[in-house]
Design a protein around this motif. Structure first.
Motif: not given
Length: 103
Positions: A40-65
């Motif tokens: 099992r590999h638990h560490r992610r590569e640092p450049h794996e997801d270029k949409y990580f920040k925008i996905r987090n922001i969208l998730n926060i907006i969803f939860m608050l909404g």
């Protein structure tokens, strides 16, 4: 008559008694031991997801909404609460789209 023979129920001809096989149990034990789990590999590569920040922001907006929409739905007008919840769901759909195009 003996007490043991009185308590025993007669077995009908069409009923079969379960047979426990020790050889089957040993084979199952050997089969379980021979199963090798993949590493099992638990560490992610640092450049794996270029949409990580925008996905987090969208998730926060969803939860608050969702929380605000539920509060307005129960303590305010139902129509306004429903509109807020549907808008929050739209943000979640956008986030899911970014997750799908990442692959």
């Amino acid at each position: 008559m003996n007490d043991n023979t009185q308590n025993q129920q007669p077995v009908a001809d069409n009923e079969q008694q379960p047979v426990v096989s020790e050889a089957h149990d040993e084979a199952a034990d050997i089969e379980e031991v021979s199963v090798v789990r993949p590493p099992r590999h638990h560490r992610r590569e640092p450049h794996e997801d270029k949409y990580f920040k925008i996905r987090n922001i969208l998730n926060i907006i969803f939860m608050l909404g969702a929380v605000v929409g539920m509060a307005v739905f129960y303590f305010g007008t139902r129509t306004t609460g429903t509109i807020i919840i549907i808008t929050a769901i739209a943000f979640k759909v956008i986030e899911c789209f970014f997750r799908l195009i990442r692959q």
